[in-house]
Design a protein around this motif. Structure first.
Motif, short mmCIF file in Angstrom:
data_model
loop_
_atom_site.label_atom_id
_atom_site.label_comp_id
_atom_site.label_asym_id
_atom_site.label_seq_id
_atom_site.Cartn_x
_atom_site.Cartn_y
_atom_site.Cartn_z
N PRO A 115 0.87 -1.27 0.22
CA PRO A 115 -0.06 0.07 0.13
C PRO A 115 0.86 1.16 -0.10
CG PRO A 115 -0.72 -1.52 1.81
CD PRO A 115 0.72 -2.00 1.27
N GLY A 116 0.58 2.00 -0.92
CA GLY A 116 1.50 3.50 -0.95
C GLY A 116 2.71 3.44 -1.59
N ALA B 126 -8.61 5.70 4.21
CA ALA B 126 -9.74 5.53 3.76
C ALA B 126 -9.82 4.21 2.88
CB ALA B 126 -9.77 6.66 2.71
N LYS B 127 -8.70 3.68 2.28
CA LYS B 127 -8.73 2.49 1.45
C LYS B 127 -8.42 1.27 2.68
CE LYS B 127 -6.32 3.05 -2.43
NZ LYS B 127 -5.07 3.26 -3.28
N HIS B 128 -7.82 1.54 3.71
CA HIS B 128 -8.17 0.26 4.51
C HIS B 128 -8.62 0.66 5.79
CE1 HIS B 128 -4.58 -0.08 1.78
NE2 HIS B 128 -4.67 -1.29 1.95
N PRO B 129 -9.91 0.42 5.78
CA PRO B 129 -10.88 1.01 7.04
C PRO B 129 -10.68 0.05 7.97
CG PRO B 129 -12.29 0.37 5.22
CD PRO B 129 -10.84 0.26 4.54
N TYR B 130 -10.34 -1.22 7.82
CA TYR B 130 -10.63 -2.18 8.91
C TYR B 130 -9.62 -2.04 9.85
CZ TYR B 130 -13.92 -3.76 5.65
OH TYR B 130 -15.18 -3.82 4.76
N ASP C 246 3.44 6.88 2.30
CA ASP C 246 2.45 5.88 1.56
C ASP C 246 1.26 6.56 1.04
OD1 ASP C 246 4.45 3.87 1.97
OD2 ASP C 246 3.33 3.05 3.75
N LEU D 98 -9.69 -2.24 -1.21
CA LEU D 98 -10.71 -2.86 -0.22
C LEU D 98 -11.90 -1.93 -0.33
CD1 LEU D 98 -9.18 -3.80 3.11
CD2 LEU D 98 -8.94 -4.83 1.20
N ALA D 99 -11.60 -0.58 -0.23
CA ALA D 99 -12.77 0.31 -0.24
C ALA D 99 -12.27 1.45 -1.00
CB ALA D 99 -12.95 0.65 1.21
N THR D 100 -13.30 2.56 -1.32
CA THR D 100 -13.02 3.74 -1.88
C THR D 100 -12.97 3.46 -3.38
OG1 THR D 100 -10.88 4.38 -1.84
CG2 THR D 100 -12.12 4.56 -0.17
N LYS E 202 -4.56 6.10 2.52
CA LYS E 202 -4.39 4.88 2.91
C LYS E 202 -5.35 4.50 4.08
CE LYS E 202 -2.02 3.57 -0.03
NZ LYS E 202 -2.12 4.80 -0.54
N ARG F 130 -13.74 10.01 10.75
CA ARG F 130 -15.06 9.74 10.24
C ARG F 130 -15.15 7.96 10.29
NH1 ARG F 130 -15.27 7.24 5.40
NH2 ARG F 130 -13.37 8.12 4.69
N ASP G 12 -10.53 11.36 7.48
CA ASP G 12 -11.08 9.96 7.01
C ASP G 12 -10.83 9.23 8.49
OD1 ASP G 12 -11.50 10.38 4.45
OD2 ASP G 12 -9.29 9.86 3.74
N ARG H 163 -11.13 5.78 -5.02
CA ARG H 163 -10.15 7.07 -5.06
C ARG H 163 -9.38 6.79 -6.39
NH1 ARG H 163 -9.32 9.55 1.03
NH2 ARG H 163 -11.37 9.53 1.47
N LYS I 152 9.90 5.85 -6.51
CA LYS I 152 10.12 7.15 -5.55
C LYS I 152 11.78 7.35 -5.71
CE LYS I 152 6.01 6.10 -3.16
NZ LYS I 152 5.35 6.25 -1.95
N ALA J 243 1.58 -1.41 6.96
CA ALA J 243 2.24 -1.87 5.53
C ALA J 243 3.82 -2.05 5.63
CB ALA J 243 1.75 -0.86 4.67
N LEU K 22 -7.10 15.77 5.05
CA LEU K 22 -7.77 14.81 4.60
C LEU K 22 -7.70 13.51 5.21
CD1 LEU K 22 -9.42 13.71 2.14
CD2 LEU K 22 -7.38 13.07 1.02
N ASN L 138 1.69 -5.74 6.53
CA ASN L 138 0.35 -5.90 5.83
C ASN L 138 -0.85 -5.25 6.37
OD1 ASN L 138 -1.92 -7.20 4.87
ND2 ASN L 138 -0.83 -9.02 4.43
N LEU L 139 -1.20 -4.24 5.48
CA LEU L 139 -2.34 -3.49 6.04
C LEU L 139 -3.84 -4.03 6.32
CD1 LEU L 139 -2.12 0.06 4.88
CD2 LEU L 139 -1.94 -0.49 7.10
N ILE L 140 -3.86 -5.48 5.96
CA ILE L 140 -5.11 -6.03 5.84
C ILE L 140 -5.14 -7.26 6.70
CG2 ILE L 140 -6.71 -7.01 4.18
CD1 ILE L 140 -5.25 -5.51 1.73
N CYS L 141 -4.20 -8.26 6.34
CA CYS L 141 -4.61 -9.55 6.91
C CYS L 141 -4.46 -9.63 8.46
CB CYS L 141 -3.71 -10.73 6.22
SG CYS L 141 -3.80 -10.47 4.34
#
Lengths: 224, 224
Positions: free
Chosen positions: A38-39, B147-151, B141, A65-67, B145, B183, B180, A69, A163, B37, B176, B119-122
């Motif tokens: 990510p990123g 917003a895209k990885h809400p969990y 990143d 996963l979401a959005t 990030k 929210r 996010d 964007r 980068k 991540a 921003l 890992n941002l998810i598992c």
């Protein structure tokens, strides 16, 4: 029982991936699965690449996963964009791509980028029907990431280090990173670039073009 | 059948996690699962935190697919380090932590960091027996990030935004990102810091100390 289930899931995935590959090839579309943390700059890379490839017509399937964007960003570069929201699924699978392909006009495309969910691990094991798997690393994520994530290194045909304009600002041992890549996958093509500054982008664009020529079997089929 | 298997795996994990929690609490050890991540700066954060927490005695369990590099780095900060190599597994599970705890001398520890696989998810869905889950994001990143990885945002008690010393060099809309986070999880504690420059580290150290006081039930049990 567990192993059986995993095998069944992968078998179904492979069947759908073969179907995707068949559909894309029938339409003359070359496809590239772009994987990375990510990123790390996957979206930025694709955004910067599309105009440099003109008049090659490029579509993008983008997974998060979401959005929406990423799709919103990519829509500025091409009208053929499909966003997939995977919910809690940590990678794209062939059925996601199959669904997304159905929403693209393949006759209007020469090249399809499939931007995977941001994850250095899980996407590697899933065939989507792509022609090429590209793994992306960023200098801002540290020089140890190839060694610590060997499977994306061994399973990719191209690795991109993004980068590189930020190298003066972060600790990153380029020789160590290159040596780890070489040790894990002596045959991989390693491209170092910056989507922001443009440095190294031309070599990447040339690689994509040459890969499209290989796929088509003859240079004349390439637009431009 | 598949759902059944997944439920069984998670049930076994939860049972082992409860056992880990019991063992750690019996030894008076507070534990923090650090998720984020690859390359977001988890190891650097823990490295920089340990000396600031002295005389609190800190151990680290660190998970990676491959290599001992993180353990080698962390061994400079504490002698109580266990590296777990997960192979192709994209997150730590309670059985990994149980095995690693067996190699630590809990009587010599007050605090245990569990650095999860990058890992941002598992990692989010697996209870390890920790007291607190901390999610780490890096400015390098990108500001999208959370917003895209809400969990990871909704399941963490603390979120850390690292590498803020690099904000002048990257596009990152702090407002921003903060919006996010707010929210998705209005109750989460968001700490912005740089492990390199030290900016914001004191607030994080204070948060860890206060969390240890909560866990122990009375301030007097804290060393120092």
């Amino acid at each position: 029982m567990e192993i059986q289930v995993v095998e069944n899931v992968l078998k179904l995935n492979d069947e759908l991936a073969a179907l995707n590959r068949q559909n894309l090839h029938a339409a003359g579309v070359v496809s590239i699965d772009v994987m990375g943390a990510p990123g790390c700059g996957k979206t930025a890379l694709i955004e910067a690449t599309i105009p440099l490839l003109a008049p090659i017509r490029v579509g993008v399937i983008v997974g998060d996963l979401a959005t929406q964007r990423d799709a919103q960003r990519l829509a500025r570069a091409t009208s053929q964009v499909v966003q997939i929201n995977t919910g809690k699924t940590c990678h794209l699978e062939a059925h996601h791509v199959r669904q997304a392909i159905g929403r693209l006009d393949l006759r209007q495309l020469d090249l399809l980028f499939i931007e995977n969910v941001g994850n250095l691990i899980c996407p590697v094991g899933f065939d989507l029907g792509q022609d090429v798997k590209v793994g992306v690393f960023a200098v801002t994520d540290g020089d140890d990431k190839a060694a610590k994530h060997p499977y994306i290194v061994t399973e990719s045909q191209v690795l991109i280090l993004t980068k590189i304009d930020l190298i003066p600002h972060v600790p990153f041992d380029l020789d160590l990173f290159r040596a780890d890549v070489k040790r894990l996958n002596p045959d991989v093509t390693l491209l170092e670039l910056s989507s922001t500054s443009g440095q190294g982008m031309q070599a990447w664009v040339e690689w994509v073009k040459s890969r499209m020529i290989c796929a088509s079997g003859h240079a004349e089929s390439l637009p431009g």
